[in-house]
Design a protein around this motif. Structure first.
Motif, mmCIF file in Angstrom:
data_model
loop_
_atom_site.group_PDB
_atom_site.id
_atom_site.type_symbol
_atom_site.label_atom_id
_atom_site.label_comp_id
_atom_site.label_asym_id
_atom_site.label_seq_id
_atom_site.Cartn_x
_atom_site.Cartn_y
_atom_site.Cartn_z
ATOM 1 N N GLU A 307 17.036 53.188 7.149
ATOM 2 C CA GLU A 307 17.439 52.279 8.230
ATOM 3 C C GLU A 307 17.971 50.999 7.600
ATOM 4 O O GLU A 307 17.429 50.503 6.612
ATOM 5 N N VAL A 309 18.052 47.288 7.420
ATOM 6 C CA VAL A 309 17.111 46.255 7.863
ATOM 7 C C VAL A 309 17.840 44.939 8.122
ATOM 8 O O VAL A 309 17.483 44.184 9.015
ATOM 9 N N LEU A 310 18.873 44.681 7.337
ATOM 10 C CA LEU A 310 19.568 43.394 7.465
ATOM 11 C C LEU A 310 20.963 43.501 6.870
ATOM 12 O O LEU A 310 21.157 44.129 5.828
ATOM 13 N N TYR A 324 20.844 45.438 3.342
ATOM 14 C CA TYR A 324 19.483 45.729 2.886
ATOM 15 C C TYR A 324 18.944 46.941 3.646
ATOM 16 O O TYR A 324 18.971 46.976 4.874
ATOM 17 N N PRO A 364 14.355 46.899 0.185
ATOM 18 C CA PRO A 364 13.639 45.999 1.094
ATOM 19 C C PRO A 364 12.621 45.087 0.439
ATOM 20 O O PRO A 364 12.057 44.235 1.121
ATOM 21 N N ASN A 408 5.020 46.069 -2.823
ATOM 22 C CA ASN A 408 5.285 45.183 -1.683
ATOM 23 C C ASN A 408 4.675 45.694 -0.376
ATOM 24 O O ASN A 408 5.052 45.266 0.698
ATOM 25 N N GLY A 409 3.780 46.689 -0.505
ATOM 26 C CA GLY A 409 3.174 47.245 0.706
ATOM 27 C C GLY A 409 3.967 48.355 1.348
ATOM 28 O O GLY A 409 3.556 48.894 2.385
ATOM 29 N N PHE A 410 5.094 48.724 0.762
ATOM 30 C CA PHE A 410 5.916 49.795 1.343
ATOM 31 C C PHE A 410 5.414 51.146 0.865
ATOM 32 O O PHE A 410 5.221 51.373 -0.337
ATOM 33 N N SER B 110 5.323 42.360 3.599
ATOM 34 C CA SER B 110 5.457 43.468 4.548
ATOM 35 C C SER B 110 4.283 43.472 5.510
ATOM 36 O O SER B 110 3.270 42.812 5.275
ATOM 37 N N ILE B 133 13.713 39.984 4.347
ATOM 38 C CA ILE B 133 14.240 41.269 4.834
ATOM 39 C C ILE B 133 13.142 41.952 5.644
ATOM 40 O O ILE B 133 12.233 42.552 5.086
ATOM 41 N N LYS B 135 12.048 44.262 9.294
ATOM 42 C CA LYS B 135 12.444 45.000 10.490
ATOM 43 C C LYS B 135 12.006 44.229 11.729
ATOM 44 O O LYS B 135 10.933 43.591 11.732
ATOM 45 N N ARG B 137 10.703 45.275 14.436
ATOM 46 C CA ARG B 137 9.383 45.668 14.954
ATOM 47 C C ARG B 137 8.247 45.140 14.071
ATOM 48 O O ARG B 137 7.137 44.928 14.543
ATOM 49 N N LYS B 160 16.662 38.033 14.824
ATOM 50 C CA LYS B 160 15.533 38.964 14.964
ATOM 51 C C LYS B 160 14.228 38.185 15.160
ATOM 52 O O LYS B 160 13.412 38.530 16.023
#
Lengths: 418, 418
Positions: A307, A309-310, A324, A364, A408-410, B110, B133, B135, B137, B160
């Motif tokens: 997706e 994101v920006l 991004y 991201p 980064n928590g992703f 995040s 960066i 999302k 949501r 956003k």
């Protein structure tokens, strides 16, 4: 080098609406047997059906029928060679299980990869412990499980194998040049031919079976002629080893077979013909051949859905946008390091009439090295905006496994196998 | 720039028996309060106790008392600034919980990082969603959880935030140079001052509270003077924004505070003094300051213990050995990419009288880029052999989280927090 027939089947000719690289070269029929059902460049009907459900992004969708077609094509191109799938390229259980069912052998890098293959029904006699860097206890554990073929390139490693897998078959990896490879290897693996000769003799004295030699021409090797100098070195060393009283028979051709990204690459058949000719020319007695494809079997079987994101500009006067994505170098796209591998790109906005413009493509995370393509001159639709979807094609290999545990928590890259 | 007092406390002066870099500079007392109990360069008594148990390798051992000492030192050095720990540097729950207990705030990248902090008792009012960066949501979810401070550097991002976190406090990130940083940032983050001015005004019109500006001088920034030009740009923009009728108050100094690897780095106190002087000179009214240390708080708190898997030569005539470890770029040592970060090294064989020799240090995978130090001229004991243990010091930051989910079948990096 013989004229190269360029692949132009839908499998391997993704033509993004906006250019990443200009496709070039003559079109020709593919030799790939039972063709998967391609509905768009790089996308099969089965993959399209998954994407139509709008799965959570980022995710990888792999069509196992493409893997199977690649396997058959390689077997047809090089029937003398046993195919040892390089599990590290994509160790997903459904994918490995499909290859077990097809009768493939497996090149493994670690004990967990060996256990994965065995758990999916692979015969240990069809496994090679192909990493030249192995702990003594992992060698012992592999041998206990019935694995009998081990790579080495150093005396210390050979002594570990002799002590912990007594009597095993071993092959020595040679250090060779990697001209022509898009992901060339460093000097990390292999040793000089002179040292290989000494070590093969030592292997014999240690009670091991020094069955042959291996080399690797570099990943995503686009020049079929690059196997020639390596095979010449192997043939010379075979003669030396026979003079030493040994009887080597195994030639491990390594990996390196490419998948199609932006630019056309030669067919598997072209590589096969070239290698067969060279082997016939150099060896009086046909050697046992092994080939270790990873990317070449699974690369074009996958699509990575992301997706946007920006979309940003650094200044009002700048025309090049920053796009991004929710996938980056730390959750699937590690091989964009140095912009080495350039995946073809498709978006939902392709061909919407708004035109395209230059972008920098980035991931991201808050990490500044998480930039995918800067110098690559990627062009994407001017209408692209946050929330749009973007697909990276030919992403079946070396994506899920390089993903971090959660930088980064992703989350790591989700994957679907169909 | 004022004379720089070099750190020479045991925390930050690991001196491996074999040189990685020659330590240099005058010794001085550290300002670090309640000192952890150092028993060897880079190793505390608590870490040594864990390593004495011979834990499975590779593993990271982190002493939380060192993190606490670093936190106090930074608070003492820059008392005007709120400390927002950059969670991405090491998001281990025991570490984050310790910082929550100390009253730290948190810079998050995040939604999962936000949820981690909240689950450990952090007040959402102490969280910054610092990734530019995001999302839509995730912005909404963060706002629902009470997070009220958001970074941005682009119009689309601002819209956003306005839509999904109405009325929130926002700060705009400026794009600046990264001279002096050992891990410099690309142009990935930030926008020009002219665009920042426009966007801050837009934020106000969108009903957000444009509270200030941020920048980042680059990770492992070894020159305290590098904050000066960025602060000058911020001060100029503050004046412009006040002329526009806005009332910015927040200056986010970003991260960049270094940890000690091979070479000495200036004390936190030196950075603090320089930044305080510059702020006092440039701003008539004292701004609200935020600092976002990651590496600077946790880097020197960790030791990464590895096992030597293989010591090899490529040819009998080569004097430089290859030393392969069970930790590499894909299971903990990602920041050795480009040999950017050079960790000090200690081994069990240091000082055994056998002398040292040059090595290339590499990881255990079949990937040729998994080489840690080649150009770095690392010297290690000539007696080093497979099975020996080797420790990489100052590895508390950016190790566990970059680790892959299992590249080549190797598990992510195990970690112990004591």
């Amino acid at each position: 080098m013989p004229p190269v027939a360029l692949r132009a089947d839908p499998v391997s000719a993704p033509a993004p609406a906006c250019r990443l690289e200009s496709p070039a070269g003559a079109r020709a029929f593919s030799v790939v047997p039972p063709a998967p059902d391609w509905v768009a460049p790089g996308v099969t009907r089965k993959i399209a059906a998954v994407l139509a459900e709008r799965p959570a992004t980022p995710c990888l969708v792999v069509d196992l029928d493409v893997v199977e077609a690649n396997y058959h094509a390689l077997r047809a191109a090089l029937p003398e060679a046993a195919v040892y799938y390089a599990v590290k390229a994509n160790p997903a259980p459904p994918l490995v299980a499909r290859l077990v069912a097809l009768g493939s052998s497996f090149d493994t890098a670690s004990l967990p990869e060996i256990d994965l293959c065995l758990s999916l029904g692979a015969d240990p006699a069809r496994l090679s412990f192909g990493n030249t860097i192995k702990k003594a206890r992992d060698i012992a554990a592999a041998h206990d499980r019935g694995v009998d073929l081990f790579a080495f390139d150093a005396e210390e490693e050979l002594r570990k194998i002799a002590a912990h897998a007594p009597g095993a078959r071993v092959f020595c990896r040679l250090l060779i040049d990697n001209a022509g490879a898009e992901w060339p290897l460093s000097r990390k693996f292999g040793c000089s031919p002179a040292m290989a000769r000494d070590l093969m003799r030592l292997a014999d004295r240690l009670g091991l079976r020094p069955v042959g030699l291996s080399f690797h021409v570099g990943s995503q090797q686009t020049d079929p002629a690059q196997w020639d100098p390596a095979l010449e070195a192997v043939a010379r060393l075979f003669a030396d080893l026979r003079a030493d009283g040994l009887a080597p028979t195994l030639v491990n051709l390594g990996g390196g077979l490419p998948t199609r990204y932006g630019r056309p690459v030669p067919e598997a058949a072209v590589y096969g013909a070239r290698i067969r000719d060279t082997v016939a020319r150099l060896f009086d007695t046909a050697p046992d051949l092994i080939v270790e494809p990873g990317r070449g079997l699974v690369g074009n079987a996958g699509v990575l859905e992301t997706e946007v994101v920006l979309v940003a500009r650094k200044d009002a006067a700048e025309t090049r946008r920053w796009v991004y994505l929710d996938a980056g170098r730390f959750n699937g796209l590690a091989e964009t390091e140095g912009e080495a591998i350039r995946y073809p790109i498709a978006t939902d906005r392709d061909g919407d009439g708004a035109g395209c413009g230059p972008v920098v493509l980035a991931g991201p995370t808050c990490d500044s090295v998480d930039v995918l393509y800067d110098r690559a001159d990627v062009h994407l639709p001017l209408s692209l905006a946050a929330g749009d979807r973007l697909r990276l094609l030919s992403t079946g290999a070396y994506t899920t496994t390089y993903a971090s545990v959660g930088f980064n928590g992703f989350a790591p890259l989700e994957a679907h196998y169909v």
